[in-house]
Structures are given as structure tokens and as C-alpha cells.
Design an enzyme around this catalytic site. Structure first.
Site, PDB file in Angstrom:
ATOM      1  N   CYS A   2       0.838  -1.268   0.006  1.00 16.59           N
ATOM      2  CA  CYS A   2      -0.150  -0.036   0.008  1.00 16.59           C
ATOM      3  C   CYS A   2       0.799   1.338  -0.031  1.00 16.59           C
ATOM      4  O   CYS A   2       2.002   1.044   0.128  1.00 16.59           O
ATOM      5  CB  CYS A   2      -0.855  -0.015   1.210  1.00 16.59           C
ATOM      6  SG  CYS A   2      -1.841  -1.236   1.446  1.00 16.59           S
ATOM      7  N   GLY A  28      -1.536   1.095  -4.699  1.00 19.83           N
ATOM      8  CA  GLY A  28      -2.817   0.366  -3.968  1.00 19.83           C
ATOM      9  C   GLY A  28      -3.949   1.259  -5.071  1.00 19.83           C
ATOM     10  O   GLY A  28      -4.243   2.399  -4.702  1.00 19.83           O
ATOM     11  N   GLY A 102       2.203  -2.967   4.520  1.00 18.31           N
ATOM     12  CA  GLY A 102       3.117  -4.585   4.828  1.00 18.31           C
ATOM     13  C   GLY A 102       2.067  -5.453   5.352  1.00 18.31           C
ATOM     14  O   GLY A 102       0.816  -5.568   4.698  1.00 18.31           O
ATOM     15  N   TYR A 256       9.111  -4.094  -9.613  1.00 21.05           N
ATOM     16  CA  TYR A 256       7.696  -3.734 -10.272  1.00 21.05           C
ATOM     17  C   TYR A 256       6.897  -2.656  -9.257  1.00 21.05           C
ATOM     18  O   TYR A 256       6.534  -1.635  -9.889  1.00 21.05           O
ATOM     19  CB  TYR A 256       6.847  -4.973 -10.182  1.00 21.05           C
ATOM     20  CG  TYR A 256       5.375  -4.440 -10.445  1.00 21.05           C
ATOM     21  CD1 TYR A 256       5.176  -4.392 -11.556  1.00 21.05           C
ATOM     22  CD2 TYR A 256       4.521  -4.782  -9.276  1.00 21.05           C
ATOM     23  CE1 TYR A 256       3.587  -4.011 -11.629  1.00 21.05           C
ATOM     24  CE2 TYR A 256       3.148  -4.536  -9.405  1.00 21.05           C
ATOM     25  CZ  TYR A 256       2.783  -4.281 -10.808  1.00 21.05           C
ATOM     26  OH  TYR A 256       1.508  -3.717 -10.686  1.00 21.05           O
ATOM     27  N   THR A 302       5.836  -0.762 -16.766  1.00 20.54           N
ATOM     28  CA  THR A 302       6.939  -0.899 -15.977  1.00 20.54           C
ATOM     29  C   THR A 302       8.417  -1.446 -16.586  1.00 20.54           C
ATOM     30  O   THR A 302       9.256  -0.951 -16.008  1.00 20.54           O
ATOM     31  CB  THR A 302       6.697  -1.692 -14.616  1.00 20.54           C
ATOM     32  OG1 THR A 302       5.635  -1.135 -13.987  1.00 20.54           O
ATOM     33  CG2 THR A 302       7.894  -1.986 -13.727  1.00 20.54           C
ATOM     34  N   ASP A 364       9.388  -7.978 -20.406  1.00 18.40           N
ATOM     35  CA  ASP A 364       8.613  -7.532 -19.075  1.00 18.40           C
ATOM     36  C   ASP A 364       9.405  -7.601 -17.823  1.00 18.40           C
ATOM     37  O   ASP A 364      10.389  -7.973 -17.842  1.00 18.40           O
ATOM     38  CB  ASP A 364       7.136  -8.394 -18.916  1.00 18.40           C
ATOM     39  CG  ASP A 364       6.360  -7.636 -18.319  1.00 18.40           C
ATOM     40  OD1 ASP A 364       6.306  -6.809 -17.768  1.00 18.40           O
ATOM     41  OD2 ASP A 364       4.870  -8.198 -18.363  1.00 18.40           O
ATOM     42  N   ASP A 365       8.787  -6.773 -17.042  1.00 23.87           N
ATOM     43  CA  ASP A 365       9.672  -6.605 -15.712  1.00 23.87           C
ATOM     44  C   ASP A 365       9.602  -7.888 -14.694  1.00 23.87           C
ATOM     45  O   ASP A 365      10.507  -8.236 -14.258  1.00 23.87           O
ATOM     46  CB  ASP A 365       9.300  -5.434 -14.861  1.00 23.87           C
ATOM     47  CG  ASP A 365       7.716  -5.542 -14.559  1.00 23.87           C
ATOM     48  OD1 ASP A 365       6.992  -5.076 -15.312  1.00 23.87           O
ATOM     49  OD2 ASP A 365       7.287  -6.273 -13.599  1.00 23.87           O
TER      50      ASP A 365
HETATM   51  O1  LIG Z   1       2.268 -12.227 -14.667  1.00 23.40           O
HETATM   52  P1  LIG Z   1       1.349 -11.409 -14.453  1.00 23.40           P
HETATM   53  O2  LIG Z   1       0.446 -12.043 -13.121  1.00 23.40           O
HETATM   54  O3  LIG Z   1       0.554 -10.837 -15.532  1.00 23.40           O
HETATM   55  O4  LIG Z   1       2.183 -10.035 -13.613  1.00 23.40           O
HETATM   56  C1  LIG Z   1       3.101  -9.393 -14.168  1.00 23.40           C
HETATM   57  C2  LIG Z   1       2.735  -8.260 -14.943  1.00 23.40           C
HETATM   58  O5  LIG Z   1       1.870  -7.292 -14.172  1.00 23.40           O
HETATM   59  C3  LIG Z   1       2.527  -6.147 -13.892  1.00 23.40           C
HETATM   60  O6  LIG Z   1       2.061  -5.207 -14.977  1.00 23.40           O
HETATM   61  P2  LIG Z   1       0.856  -3.966 -14.569  1.00 23.40           P
HETATM   62  O7  LIG Z   1      -0.145  -3.950 -15.572  1.00 23.40           O
HETATM   63  O8  LIG Z   1       0.183  -4.506 -13.223  1.00 23.40           O
HETATM   64  O9  LIG Z   1       1.495  -2.643 -14.203  1.00 23.40           O
HETATM   65  P3  LIG Z   1       2.427  -1.611 -15.009  1.00 23.40           P
HETATM   66  O10 LIG Z   1       1.667  -0.918 -15.954  1.00 23.40           O
HETATM   67  O11 LIG Z   1       3.192  -0.823 -14.117  1.00 23.40           O
HETATM   68  O12 LIG Z   1       3.282  -2.833 -15.960  1.00 23.40           O
HETATM   69  C4  LIG Z   1       3.792  -6.567 -14.493  1.00 23.40           C
HETATM   70  O13 LIG Z   1       4.573  -5.103 -14.769  1.00 23.40           O
HETATM   71  C5  LIG Z   1       3.771  -7.398 -15.320  1.00 23.40           C
HETATM   72  O14 LIG Z   1       3.431  -6.894 -16.594  1.00 23.40           O
HETATM   73  N1  LIG Z   2      -0.446  -4.149   0.626  1.00 26.22           N
HETATM   74  C1  LIG Z   2      -0.336  -3.643   2.185  1.00 26.22           C
HETATM   75  O1  LIG Z   2       0.369  -2.911   2.389  1.00 26.22           O
HETATM   76  C2  LIG Z   2      -1.515  -3.942   2.774  1.00 26.22           C
HETATM   77  C3  LIG Z   2      -1.747  -3.554   4.262  1.00 26.22           C
HETATM   78  C4  LIG Z   2      -2.608  -4.459   4.977  1.00 26.22           C
HETATM   79  N2  LIG Z   2      -1.976  -5.719   5.198  1.00 26.22           N
HETATM   80  C5  LIG Z   2      -3.955  -4.499   4.350  1.00 26.22           C
HETATM   81  O2  LIG Z   2      -4.505  -5.417   4.008  1.00 26.22           O
HETATM   82  O3  LIG Z   2      -4.619  -3.432   4.187  1.00 26.22           O
HETATM   83 MG   LIG Z   3       3.351  -4.417 -16.421  1.00 25.48          MG
END
Ligand SMILES: O=P(O)(O)OC[C@H]1O[C@H](OP(=O)(O)OP(=O)(O)O)[C@H](O)[C@@H]1O
Ligand SMILES: NC(=O)CC[C@H](N)C(=O)O
Ligand SMILES: [Mg+2]
Length: 505
Positions: A2, A28, A102, A256, A302, A364-365
């Protein structure tokens, strides 16, 4: 992961917190909240949705005061009910509010202790409400007049009781603002100051970008196990409160989670991602010297930084072959697999001319569930690519995360129990290239050589808090796999005790 923010200023903080939360939105997207403190009273607005949807002008007008905290939520515990959005509040002692990034790994045990020994009731299934109550209980032992040392003593006992990853920011009614970071420094938190002529103003945030936007000068990260107290005059007090602190930040922040323009523990995320691209390029050079890649194409957003550097390092053309719909958020942190799957095609569209008749290397990242890469490879083929190779700037994600990233179920991770080659076959790639874990660590260390240890649990299954066993992981998987979450989705209908009548619309 978050996003948290705390702000003590010389004028109203509502807009400053709002602006910081929009900059932390990538951490988040499910819920947002803000609690301000004004003349001895706390004022709260929190709800499910993006920052821009949660705070309307009428809410902002009521969020008065020169002191406040805010939160954007991506749930890792409990439900996605509005009642579990943050900040949380507890009335005793003093009146305390807290926002947490967290995940506590011993929250069930703490909940039990809070009830049976500390005589406190936890009203939700959120671990953040547990953390707040442990802090409140420990503060309550210090008496009515709190000096900085009393607050630090309380945080020391919080660290002794709590396990997991946590960065938290809190306001104690009439006393000041407090922030603390877990003894392993898994989750990030920084602070900085600004002086616009009326005296020192202080901002605490998950990422330094929030400080940049507010015109704050970054001082530094909180050290692992360190606590910070800002008194009502804006004076900053800090102290190390952990018995055995060590810095082992979550390496997935660099892969990421964090924004590239953020400085995490002395390392620019932009820089670490560039290094990831170079290392990946080196791996291709050594393991596949006669490659026939015509073009390198990133999967926005990313991966862009790493992909560009990889292409340059390989001496191959870099092209933006996918156009991203700027109105769709991050898909990985969306709550359900159906939504995540649908969003990939809504979010990304191929530009045919970059694919036709070419051997493309898609970068991809990271690959987590495989939702993105499977569809993207398909799209690249439909756009006319001859060969589709796939590279991940991170190693295979094989193990669940328990420290604040919602990857609770090993069975949902595409690389769990599979070799790199098997993953490549499963996602339909003509060849698969993964980053090596030592290279990923080296990429971060090249930007900040002082970074020695990391939490790499999603890659190596080593949980640095030492309290995670198979039984814990099995229980977590049963409780929080996608299907289980789907069946508790009706929780949205829960009545949140926090809402004042005029907060509900
Ligand atoms: O294998 P997966 O479960 O698909 O997860 C990995 C993907 O999800 C994220 O992208 P996301 O669209 O969340 O964000 P971004 O636009 O920052 O890349 C990350 O950058 C990968 O592209
Ligand atoms: N991603 C987070 O940091 C989540 C904080 C907290 N554990 C919640 O679920 O709200
Ligand atoms: Mg992505």
C-alpha cells in the site's frame, strides 16, 4: 504494498495529502483514506476506489487541520471491505490513528493476545487494525504524559511482538506524528521537510516521489527498526528501536512495485531497472550469442526502463510495439483474475507494423501469474510476428509473498514448480530468457553498493523473518487464493463502523 503518507504543516494538510496519495496510487488501487486532526478531533474519509473517486470537494472541505495521514490500499489480509480500508482509529489511549503498508505474519496470534491479555477487541480481519492495537496497548503502558522516549519504548515493544513487513505512520491525539519501519526494513518509508517561511513542515511517505511533488526535501529513509516522532511544534526525534536491526528491503519494490523516479534506500529505482536491462542483455550475449532478434519491444509500463537499456546493450532496435490505454490502472494489483485477464487487452494494443515478419523480443519486468505474457504473446503473433521471444527482467517468481504483496498462493504462480523452459513453453514463447537472481541483486548493488541483503522470498523461498513454515503457507493459500477471495466478495456489503452519516453517499 500500500502507500502511506503523513503530513504536519503550517496550514491545512488535506490537499497535500490528496496530492501525495495520487502520486502513490500505483501502490494501491482498491481503497483510499485520509484522517486529519483538528482541535482535538479526528476527521475521517475512507472508501473503496481510486483517490480521485473517494475524495470529493465536500469531503475535502471537512477534512480540516494541519496534521493528517493518508493511505492507498492493495489488500493483503482480511477482506476488501470498506471497513478495512485505512487509516484505522482506536480511542484508547489518547486517540490514535494509523496507516500501514505491509503484512503481519503473526497477526492471528497477536489478535488472540490482544483479546485475552490486553483486553482489546479487534473488529475487522485486517492485520493493520491489529498493528494499531498493539501500538496503542504498548503506548498505554507509558502513562499520560508522553516524552519522545516513551514513544520509542512503545515502538520497541511493538517490534518485539510483531513479525512480518511493516511501515506505518500514525497520529497520537494532541501529541504528534509517529512513523516506524520493521526491523528488517522490508517495506520502504522516507521523510523530508519543507519550510515556506512559517517554520518546518514534515512529510513521511512510502516513496520519495510523494515528497518531490509536495516540494519537500528528502532527508532519508527510516532505518530498519527505527522510529520517528514529530512533536506538535514540528521537531523531529528519531531513535533505533529494534534489538537486531538489519536492512533487507523487498527487492520486488525495485522490480515492479515502486515508481522509477523514487529513491529507495539510496538507490534510484530508475537506475536499478536500467541495470536489470544490462544484466539481462549480458545473459543473452553469453547464452545466446547467435540470437536472431530483430527488435526489442517492452510491455508497458514498468518494463520500459529495463527494455530500453537491454536493447541498447544488445545493439538491437528498440520499438514501442504496444500502445497503452492511459485510463486503465495496473493489472497485477487488481483484485480478481477475471478482471486482471480482461484488463490486459483493454490496456494494451499491438501496433502491427512493428511485428509483421519480425523476430521480436518482448520484455516484461516480471512474470507472476502469467496473465499478461500469455495474452501479449498471442497478440504479437496475431500482429504478424515471425518469432516471439520473451524476456523477464526478474527471475522466475516461484514462492508466495507474505510481507505485503498479494501473491499468497504458490499454485497461482506460473513458475511455481516449473523450469524456465517449461514456463516459456506454457506461455507460448519461442524462447524464454529470465534474469538470474544474483544478477538482480547485483543490479541493485551497482546503484547503491551499501545494499547488502534483500528480501528475495518470491524468488528463492527464503523468508527472512524466520517464522514462515509450510503450514503457514498452506493456510495462507487456502484463505487467500483467488477463488477464496471471490467467495468473500460479498464483504463489500459490510457496514463500516467508521462512517459518519455525512461520509456515506
Ligand atoms: O504475470 P502477471 O500476473 O500478468 O504479472 C506481471 C505483470 O503485471 C505487471 O503489470 P501491470 O499491468 O500491473 O503494471 P504496469 O503498467 O506498471 O506494468 C507487471 O509489470 C507485469 O507486466
Ligand atoms: N499491501 C499492503 O501494504 C496491505 C496492508 C494491509 N495488510 C492491508 O491488507 O490492508
Ligand atoms: Mg506490466
Amino acid at each position: 504494498m500500500c502507500g502511506i503518507v503523513g503530513l504536519m504543516a503550517k496550514q491545512a494538510v488535506n490537499q497535500g495529502i490528496y496530492d501525495a496519495l495520487t502520486v502513490l496510487q500505483h501502490r494501491g488501487q482498491d481503497a483510499a483514506g485520509m484522517m486529519t486532526w483538528n482541535e482535538g478531533r479526528f476527521l475521517l474519509r475512507k472508501s473503496n476506489g481510486l483517490v480521485r473517486d473517494v475524495f470529493h470537494t465536500r469531503h475535502m472541505a471537512r477534512l480540516k487541520g494541519n496534521l493528517g495521514i493518508g493511505h492507498v490500499r492493495y489488500p493483503t489480509a482480511g477482506s476488501s471491505s470498506e471497513a478495512e480500508s485505512q487509516p484505522f482509529y482506536v480511542n484508547s489511549p489518547f486517540g490514535i490513528t494509523l496507516a500501514h503498508n505491509g503484512n503481519l505474519t503473526n497477526s492471528d496470534q497477536l489478535k488472540q493476545e490482544l483479546f485475552s491479555s490486553d483486553l482489546r477487541h479487534i473488529n475487522t480481519s485486517s492485520d493493520s487494525e491489529v498493528l494499531l492495537n498493539v501500538f496503542a496497548h504498548e503506548l498505554g503502558k507509558q502513562g499520560l504524559h508522553l516524552a519522545p522516549g516513551d514513544i520509542f519504548d512503545a515502538v520497541r515493544r511493538v517490534h518485539r511482538r510483531c513479525r512480518g513487513g511493516y511501515a506505518a505512520v500514525s497520529i497520537i491525539n494532541g501529541v504528534g506524528m509517529v512513523a516506524f519501519r520493521d526491523p528488517n526494513g522490508i517495506r520502504p518509508v522516507v521523510f523530508g521537510t519543507r519550510d515556506e517561511g512559517e517554520g518546518q513542515e514534515v512529510m513521511i511517505a512510502s516513496e520519495s516521489v510523494a515528497l518531490d511533488v509536495g516540494g519537500f526535501e528528502l532527508h532519508r529513509d527510516l532505518a530498519p527498526g527505527e522510529a520517528m516522532f514529530v512533536d506538535m511544534d514540528g521537531n523531529i526525534h528519531t531513535q533505533s528501536c529494534a534489538d537486531h536491526p538489519r536492512l533487507a528491503p523487498c527487492i520486488f519494490e525495485h522490480v515492479y512495485l515502486a515508481r522509477p523516479d523514487t529513491l529507495l534506500d539510496g538507490a534510484y529505482v530508475y537506475g536499478t531497472r536500467m541495470q536489470m536491462g544490462r544484466k539481462l542483455g549480458d545473459r543473452i550475449k553469453s547464452e545466446w550469442p547467435d540470437h536472431d532478434i530483430d527488435v526489442v519491444i517492452p510491455i508497458p509500463d514498468t518494463s520500459r526502463t529495463s527494455a530500453l537499456e537491454l536493447a541498447q546493450h544488445l545493439g538491437v532496435t528498440f520499438r514501442e510495439g504496444f500502445m497503452k490505454n492511459r485510463y486503465i490502472g495496473r493489472t497485477f494489483i487488481m483484485p480478481g483474475q477475471t478482471q486482471r485477464k480482461k484488463s490486459v487487452r483493454q490496456k494494451l494494443n499491438a501496433i502491427d507494423i512493428e511485428f509483421k515478419g519480425k523476430n521480436v523480443l518482448l520484455v516484461d519486468d516480471s512474470i507472476v501469474r502469467g496473465t499478461t505474457c500469455r495474452q501479449i504473446i498471442q497478440m504479437a503473433r496475431e500482429a504478424g510476428a515471425r518469432k516471439v521471444y520473451f524476456a523477464s527482467a526478474a527471475p522466475p517468481v516461484r514462492y508466495p509473498n507474505v510481507y505485503g504483496i498479494d501473491m499468497p498462493a504458490a499454485s497461482e504462480l506460473i513458475a511455481h514448480g516449473r523450469s524456465e523452459v517449461e514456463v516459456g513453453e506454457l506461455i507460448g514463447a519461442d524462447r524464454m530468457v529470465y534474469q538470474d537472481l544474483d544478477d538482480l541483486k547485483a543490479a541493485c548493488r551497482e546503484v547503491n553498493p551499501a545494499l547488502d541483503e534483500f528480501d528475495c522470498s518470491v524468488f528463492d523461498g527464503h523468508y527472512i523473518t524466520g517464522d514462515i513454515d509450510e503450514a503457514y503457507l498452506a493456510e495462507l493459500e487456502a484463505m487467500r487464493n483467488d477463488e477464496a477471495k471471490l467467495s468473500s466478495a460479498g464483504d463489500h456489503a459490510l457496514v463500516g463502523m467508521h462512517n459518519q452519516e455525512d461520509d456515506i453517499d
